[in-house]
Design an enzyme around this catalytic site. Sequence first.
Site, PDB file in Angstrom:
ATOM      1  N   LEU A   1      31.399 -33.732 -41.778  1.00  0.00           N
ATOM      2  CA  LEU A   1      30.674 -32.497 -41.462  1.00  0.00           C
ATOM      3  C   LEU A   1      31.291 -31.798 -40.254  1.00  0.00           C
ATOM      4  O   LEU A   1      31.371 -30.577 -40.197  1.00  0.00           O
ATOM      5  CB  LEU A   1      29.188 -32.789 -41.196  1.00  0.00           C
ATOM      6  CG  LEU A   1      28.333 -31.546 -40.953  1.00  0.00           C
ATOM      7  CD1 LEU A   1      28.259 -30.663 -42.196  1.00  0.00           C
ATOM      8  CD2 LEU A   1      26.923 -31.924 -40.503  1.00  0.00           C
ATOM      9  N   LYS A   2      31.760 -32.589 -39.301  1.00  0.00           N
ATOM     10  CA  LYS A   2      32.427 -32.021 -38.134  1.00  0.00           C
ATOM     11  C   LYS A   2      33.656 -31.214 -38.567  1.00  0.00           C
ATOM     12  O   LYS A   2      33.820 -30.053 -38.198  1.00  0.00           O
ATOM     13  CB  LYS A   2      32.857 -33.153 -37.191  1.00  0.00           C
ATOM     14  CG  LYS A   2      33.844 -32.745 -36.112  1.00  0.00           C
ATOM     15  CD  LYS A   2      34.531 -33.982 -35.512  1.00  0.00           C
ATOM     16  CE  LYS A   2      35.649 -33.583 -34.588  1.00  0.00           C
ATOM     17  NZ  LYS A   2      35.168 -32.964 -33.342  1.00  0.00           N
TER      18      LYS A   2
ATOM     19  N   CYS B   1      31.641 -35.647 -31.266  1.00  0.00           N
ATOM     20  CA  CYS B   1      31.250 -37.044 -31.368  1.00  0.00           C
ATOM     21  C   CYS B   1      31.930 -37.839 -30.268  1.00  0.00           C
ATOM     22  O   CYS B   1      32.973 -37.438 -29.764  1.00  0.00           O
ATOM     23  CB  CYS B   1      31.708 -37.617 -32.705  1.00  0.00           C
ATOM     24  SG  CYS B   1      30.941 -36.792 -34.093  1.00  0.00           S
TER      25      CYS B   1
ATOM     26  N   ASP C   1      34.229 -41.778  -9.481  1.00  0.00           N
ATOM     27  CA  ASP C   1      33.358 -40.846 -10.201  1.00  0.00           C
ATOM     28  C   ASP C   1      32.138 -41.546 -10.782  1.00  0.00           C
ATOM     29  O   ASP C   1      32.262 -42.584 -11.416  1.00  0.00           O
ATOM     30  CB  ASP C   1      34.129 -40.194 -11.364  1.00  0.00           C
ATOM     31  CG  ASP C   1      35.209 -39.246 -10.867  1.00  0.00           C
ATOM     32  OD1 ASP C   1      35.018 -38.645  -9.795  1.00  0.00           O
ATOM     33  OD2 ASP C   1      36.241 -39.114 -11.560  1.00  0.00           O
TER      34      ASP C   1
ATOM     35  N   CYS D   1      28.631 -34.619 -12.173  1.00  0.00           N
ATOM     36  CA  CYS D   1      28.823 -33.375 -12.925  1.00  0.00           C
ATOM     37  C   CYS D   1      27.560 -32.530 -12.995  1.00  0.00           C
ATOM     38  O   CYS D   1      27.395 -31.763 -13.921  1.00  0.00           O
ATOM     39  CB  CYS D   1      29.248 -33.674 -14.341  1.00  0.00           C
ATOM     40  SG  CYS D   1      30.782 -34.518 -14.416  1.00  0.00           S
TER      41      CYS D   1
ATOM     42  N   HIS E   1      33.797 -24.438 -16.344  1.00  0.00           N
ATOM     43  CA  HIS E   1      33.538 -24.494 -17.788  1.00  0.00           C
ATOM     44  C   HIS E   1      33.937 -23.218 -18.508  1.00  0.00           C
ATOM     45  O   HIS E   1      33.774 -23.099 -19.710  1.00  0.00           O
ATOM     46  CB  HIS E   1      32.067 -24.815 -18.041  1.00  0.00           C
ATOM     47  CG  HIS E   1      31.670 -26.126 -17.427  1.00  0.00           C
ATOM     48  ND1 HIS E   1      31.230 -26.219 -16.129  1.00  0.00           N
ATOM     49  CD2 HIS E   1      31.696 -27.391 -17.909  1.00  0.00           C
ATOM     50  CE1 HIS E   1      30.981 -27.494 -15.846  1.00  0.00           C
ATOM     51  NE2 HIS E   1      31.256 -28.218 -16.904  1.00  0.00           N
TER      52      HIS E   1
HETATM   53  N1  GLN Z   1      37.889 -37.085 -12.074  1.00  0.00           N
HETATM   54  C1  GLN Z   1      37.424 -36.575 -13.327  1.00  0.00           C
HETATM   55  C2  GLN Z   1      38.153 -35.290 -13.666  1.00  0.00           C
HETATM   56  O1  GLN Z   1      38.463 -34.551 -12.817  1.00  0.00           O
HETATM   57  C3  GLN Z   1      35.953 -36.317 -13.328  1.00  0.00           C
HETATM   58  C4  GLN Z   1      35.471 -35.938 -14.694  1.00  0.00           C
HETATM   59  C5  GLN Z   1      34.006 -35.731 -14.783  1.00  0.00           C
HETATM   60  O2  GLN Z   1      33.344 -35.568 -13.796  1.00  0.00           O
HETATM   61  N2  GLN Z   1      33.469 -35.719 -15.965  1.00  0.00           N
HETATM   62  O3  GLN Z   1      38.403 -34.985 -14.802  1.00  0.00           O
HETATM   63 ZN    ZN Z   2      32.377 -33.580 -13.283  1.00  0.00          ZN
END
Ligand code: GLN
Ligand code: ZN
Length: 754
Positions: free
Chosen positions: A17-18, A513, A600, A645, A696
């Site tokens: 489906l994807k 996914c 992270d 994030c 983004h």
């Molecule tokens: N160090 C990762 C990056 O810069 C952090 C990614 C994330 O926060 N999802 O891609």
């Molecule tokens: Zn991030």
Amino acid sequence: MKTSVIGYPRIGAHRELKFASEKYFAKKIELNELEATAKEMRLSNWKSQKEAGIDFISSNDFSYYDGMLDTCFMLGVIPERYKALCLSKLDTFFAMARGYQTEKGDVTALPMKKWFNTNYHYIVPEFDDGVAVSLDDSKIKNEYNEAKAAGVQTKPVVIGPYTFLKLSHFNGSKKLAGYVASIAEAYKLLLKNAASYGAEWVQLDEPALVLDMSSEDKKLFAELYSAILEGKAVKVLLQTYFGDVRDYCADLLKFNFDGYGLDFVEGKESLNLIQKNKAEKGAVLFAGVLCGKNIWRNNYAKTEALLKNIQSAWNGEVVVSTSCSLLHVPYTVKNEQKLDASILEHFAFAEEKLAELKEIAAIFNGDNSACAKNAKLFERERVAKNQAVAAKIANLKKEDFVRKPAFAEREAIQKKVFNLPLFPTTTIGSFPQTAEVRANRAGYKKGNISREEYEAFNKKMIADCIKFQEDIGIDVLVHGEYERNDMVEYFGENLDGYIFTQNAWVQSYGTRCVKPPVVWGDVSRRNAITVEWSKFAQSCADKNSKKPVKGMLTGPVTILNWSFPREDISLRESALQIAFAIRDEVLDLEANGIRIIQIDEAALKEKLPLRKADWHSEYLDWAIPAFNLVHSGCRAETQIHTHMCYSEFIPIIQDIDNMDADVISFEASRSNLEILQALKEKNFRTEVGPGVYDIHSPRVPSVEEIVNAVEKMKKFVPESKLWINPDCGLKTRGWTETEASLKNLVAAAKKVRG
Ligand code: GLN
Ligand code: ZN
């Protein structure tokens, strides 16, 4: 004993489906081809369930993108700006999910949010002033009839009105209360129609009942359902999942529901609740005893004992069910060819869970033939214990979680040794993952590129990346993460105890996914993971600017949260094992001259329990110490960064500070001032880099815009604690906008420094 499945995965065992949807988006196939694929997916799901002998099979659990979005269409909750595009129904649906480009500009998609405590994301419904609620249940009816034509009697499932309203966003002059009557009316009609096209049962999913409920919430639920259930001509199953209904159980059982679906896997209180509260006579209990979220085989002996207790507490029929929709597990173990049979026998994905449901029901009906084979799986430990790891954990002392000296002293030392300018600039780690970068990795993985070639390419990329950052004047550099596909898989591949599947895909959102790695045994670090890359990057900088390059790691909680975790040991123990492995890497980086290390924790908040009362005891009390353990062995001069994030951590802001990192960067450009206000009020100790622009989108922020953002932040955060950086990693961006944006970022920093 009968069997029930709450919902089935829908993306296709091979993500059919994807791929069909993406072709449709790219205008490479026509609508009818997409529809044909969708139909095939549905029919094959029903067939699997029917062949397995499941008694209660769902329909309308299919979606082209997301079930909440389907419910928007069912109720006519479509904001004006999408209606104004004058597209077909399905294209309007996709426009709401993915955004739409017109000549006059872009109409952005509706926001997405995490679906309760899963890694699935739903589309957030939006009520604007143009919304007039009215029922369109054609999808439900069509799918019901489609299944019926294929010889399968189904229960249509629909997201219930309470959950729908609780998760919606109200943008217009009318708020939630203004829609209660019309929504109830629509659901009432839905039940009426379902009876007329022949459905015996309708399942209304109300997972929002497992959240903390206020008295207004209870009133809302009662108002909705007393109207909806009145005079109904079809049986209604009230389905909950992801926890228990402890705030509302007694009241809930007084309603005129024909069935109650309760979760006995994540709902720790569920058994207790039904022992204390009696349902109205005759209601069927759909007992969710088979985990719908994890990939391991069910332990029949345990489940049998649990079901016995359930049955003696409940005065009515008990149906054995999954704990939640199987949407959250992959399709079938049959598609795994590379793992050993001794491993695969421990797995149960969606299809295998169907067989398990039947076997559990059979055991209850007196047929014990499946017991012996199942018991064998749990007789002894799956894998030999890693004694060294076990000893390390057993010997942990309180002070192992405490970094010394204390924060303030470290901060002073670090200010001196790094001598960074006010408002230091940095990035979050990754730089654009161009087609060549991905081709280099893929080529190496497939064996088309030698190790030497692979490394030479990455080193060239790293050297260029360092030079670029030096040229534009960034203060703390990164190597660019060209060697990584994914921030968890990359580490998992280098850790003992981790295994990887070929096809265990799970829908994350829409056509996306994920294939989470599996924690199979005790975790330990096999070899140094990032050290060579970081060392090389630092050596490039040492030849020129001598600026520090940040080592870049993923933290233990995020690694665990984005994996399929073990069930034979606690999450705490798994997290500590991973923490020790990452700690080894941290100390190795430090020993190799890396002076700043970022760990992270992008997914720290993801598994925060749904109820506030459980936050600490069940999660934060081990998650934060696991992070502490990773860096507690560092020297005072080594600066530890972390990154998240998102910025919605106000409720756990103290816990974030207790991670005791020296610097934290997080998303802030799209959020309001609340987080800054909270940092100030709580006297947040950790230095902060609230993202100054949104990565983004390819949009380039102007110098002025960044200056304004920083000026705003300065009002809340002491100058000495403020860093300037983007929101997140730059891997999804192109070089053009990256270059322009970062130049502006540095120019802005210079400006605010005066
Ligand atoms: N160090 C990762 C990056 O810069 C952090 C990614 C994330 O926060 N999802 O891609
Ligand atoms: Zn991030």
